[in-house]
Motif scaffolding. Structure first.
Motif, PDB file in Angstrom:
ATOM      1  N   ILE A  99       0.842  -1.195   0.000  1.00 39.59           N
ATOM      2  CA  ILE A  99       0.000   0.000   0.000  1.00 39.59           C
ATOM      3  C   ILE A  99       0.877   1.245   0.000  1.00 39.59           C
ATOM      4  CG2 ILE A  99      -1.301   1.400   1.660  1.00 39.59           C
ATOM      5  CD1 ILE A  99      -3.190  -0.862   2.054  1.00 39.59           C
ATOM      6  N   THR A 100       0.522   2.198  -0.860  1.00 39.99           N
ATOM      7  CA  THR A 100       1.091   3.546  -0.790  1.00 39.99           C
ATOM      8  C   THR A 100       0.011   4.451  -0.231  1.00 39.99           C
ATOM      9  OG1 THR A 100       2.457   3.113  -2.736  1.00 39.99           O
ATOM     10  CG2 THR A 100       2.204   5.396  -2.056  1.00 39.99           C
ATOM     11  N   ALA A 101       0.272   5.042   0.918  1.00 35.34           N
ATOM     12  CA  ALA A 101      -0.756   5.803   1.638  1.00 35.34           C
ATOM     13  C   ALA A 101      -0.495   7.300   1.543  1.00 35.34           C
ATOM     14  CB  ALA A 101      -0.786   5.381   3.109  1.00 35.34           C
ATOM     15  N   ALA A 102      -1.513   8.048   1.108  1.00 37.71           N
ATOM     16  CA  ALA A 102      -1.438   9.507   1.092  1.00 37.71           C
ATOM     17  C   ALA A 102      -1.683  10.034   2.496  1.00 37.71           C
ATOM     18  CB  ALA A 102      -2.480  10.082   0.140  1.00 37.71           C
ATOM     19  N   ILE A 103      -0.840  10.938   2.933  1.00 39.79           N
ATOM     20  CA  ILE A 103      -1.018  11.474   4.285  1.00 39.79           C
ATOM     21  C   ILE A 103      -1.471  12.934   4.267  1.00 39.79           C
ATOM     22  CG2 ILE A 103       0.503   9.823   5.406  1.00 39.79           C
ATOM     23  CD1 ILE A 103       1.995  13.126   5.028  1.00 39.79           C
ATOM     24  N   SER A 104      -1.886  13.400   3.093  1.00 35.22           N
ATOM     25  CA  SER A 104      -2.521  14.716   2.997  1.00 35.22           C
ATOM     26  C   SER A 104      -3.420  14.728   1.766  1.00 35.22           C
ATOM     27  CB  SER A 104      -1.476  15.832   2.907  1.00 35.22           C
ATOM     28  OG  SER A 104      -0.878  15.843   1.634  1.00 35.22           O
ATOM     29  N   HIS A 105      -4.409  15.628   1.751  1.00 37.09           N
ATOM     30  CA  HIS A 105      -5.286  15.764   0.585  1.00 37.09           C
ATOM     31  C   HIS A 105      -4.476  16.106  -0.666  1.00 37.09           C
ATOM     32  CE1 HIS A 105      -9.041  15.359   2.758  1.00 37.09           C
ATOM     33  NE2 HIS A 105      -8.623  16.246   3.650  1.00 37.09           N
TER      34      HIS A 105
END
Length: 464
Positions: free
Chosen positions: A137-143
């Motif tokens: 998983i590559t997770a976005a930590i901001s919009h």
């Protein structure tokens, strides 16, 4: 910033790689003494060197293959990573598109072939390395990073990957972190592995095939001879027709090598095994390895006994020692502890059993390269830039094909035809690294000069 010297989670932490702290570690092989001859010498007992020795023996069972290792097999970079594996041989699809856009389809196919071969070899040699094919998983930590994920999703779909784009609720249902605003889940040809068990399994396979391995036999001097090379160790000499240097960032007396790879230190922590109740707090039922999208990223995965391996604090030390004293200082992990509890605040009651650092063979293109030396009698293979667990098998194949002059598919591509460029040496390297790592720390939130510097470094062609 959290002070690890007083934080309860960091009391009693052992500053040694969790993977290597294992009673199942094999006994060391003897030191090289006297004069030994070989058709192929492999220098370095990490993943690349072990794969190279195995593949060379598979191709030519009658050839005498000798591997020398300065310390113990797996005790260098190969026994220290997080252990996430993926299909890419190019540090990810986006990096492949950046560096070798015209060859991307062939590189993707080579990556698939490599990982299928990786799986077959584990079965063939009975290597038990806690392998889990659970995706990544590559997770976005901001919009702001959601659009980056969308672009990555489209790129992966265009090249035949089975990927799913997750919204915030779906991402947190997979791994319950309040930081995750969305995620990209790659479901196939990726997973996690126990890196030390993998290296020890490869060592056992090499020995069974007839490879001779000498440990605690550091290379001290190389002598070019008319029909090969002489490799001198403290107590012996290895006379060989060809040499495969799988030495990563170690200094072996070939100056050009150290101008092409740079030793940066990554740092990792392992928790104590999570209880079932603690596991319920984070979900993580599909057990994927994850990376986040920050410029100075964090990453993590679960072990077989449900420890969280969590890393991502990269530093540079002048002189580039492969295991500097700072790796055993609690204060080195202050930022990493803080990042862990921001990622998993619900795990306020965990403790860390191990913390360690390890070298990354950073290169200008962010992916493995091969470089011939001594008029083709030797090759050097390195430059994985942190993504070498599975790609090391391909690196071994590419290096052997180059060394023996074989007409293999990758030999016609730019991954072989175009080498990795120089990285400025000495004080210039130190200044550049210090500014870059200062910029990476907080660039996403703070912007300003930090983002400007990172754009400048990217424009020079270096991966960030």
């Amino acid at each position: 910033m959290i002070d690890p010297t007083v934080h309860p989670a960091f009391q009693g932490t052992k500053f040694f790689p969790y993977w290597l702290d294992n009673p199942a570690a094999p006994s060391p092989e003897r030191e090289l003494t006297g004069e030994v001859r070989a058709g192929l010498a492999v220098v370095g007992g990490g993943f690349t060197g072990l794969w190279a020795a195995i593949q060379a023996k598979e191709t030519n069972p009658t050839m005498e293959v000798v591997l020398i290792e300065a310390g113990l097999v797996a005790h260098g970079a190969s026994g220290r990573p997080c252990g996430i594996i993926s299909t890419s041989i190019m540090h990810g699809l986006a990096n492949a598109a950046r560096v070798f856009p015209k060859d991307i389809d062939q590189l993707e196919e080579l990556g698939r072939i490599n990982l299928d071969g990786f799986k077959r070899d584990l079965d063939r040699y009975g290597i038990d390395c806690d392998i889990e094919w659970n995706g990544e998983i590559t997770a976005a930590i901001s919009h702001e990073h959601i659009e980056v994920l969308r672009e990555d999703y489209e790129l992966h779909r265009a090249h035949g990957h089975d990927v799913t784009l997750l919204n915030k609720a779906q991402a947190q249902a997979e791994i319950n972190s309040p930081l995750f605003e969305g995620a990209l889940w790659g479901k196939h040809r990726s997973g996690t592995v126990h890196p030390a068990k993998l290296a020890w399994g490869l060592k056992a396979a090499a020995l069974r095939l007839g490879v001779t391995i000498y440990e605690r036999s550091p290379l001290e001097r190389i002598e070019n001879q008319p029909h090969g090379l002489a490799l001198y160790t403290p107590a012996g000499v290895l006379l060989t027709e060809r040499v495969f240097f799988a030495t990563g960032v170690a200094k072996i007396g070939v100056g050009d090598i150290n101008r092409r790879v740079m030793n940066v230190q990554d740092h990792i922590m392992a928790t104590e095994p999570l209880t079932p109740e603690q596991m319920a707090r984070v979900g993580w039922q599909n057990r994927q390895g994850f990376y986040d999208t920050r410029t100075q990223l964090n990453y993590g995965r679960l072990t077989k006994d449900n420890r969280i391996i969590f890393g991502g604090s990269v530093t540079y030390h002048y002189g580039e020692h492969t295991d500097p004293d700072e790796n055993r200082a609690a204060t080195t992990y202050a930022g990493l502890i803080e990042a862990f509890f921001k990622t998993f605040p619900q795990l306020h009651d965990v403790r860390f059993s191990h913390a360690w650092g390890g070298p990354i063979d950073y290169c200008s293109r962010g992916s493995v390269f091969v470089k011939p030396y001594f008029k083709g009698k030797a090759v050097f293979v390195a430059g994985y830039t942190g993504f070498g667990v599975a790609a090391s098998r391909f690196g071994a194949t590419m290096g052997l094909n180059t060394l023996f002059g074989r007409d293999a598919p990758e030999q016609r591509l730019d991954i072989v035809q175009k080498g990795s460029s120089y990285i400025p040496p000495g004080i210039l390297r130190w200044i550049g690294a210090k500014i870059t790592f200062a910029a990476l720390d907080g660039a996403d939130a703070q912007g300003g000069w930090k983002r400007a510097w990172i754009r400048f470094v990217k424009a020079l062609g270096f991966p960030m």
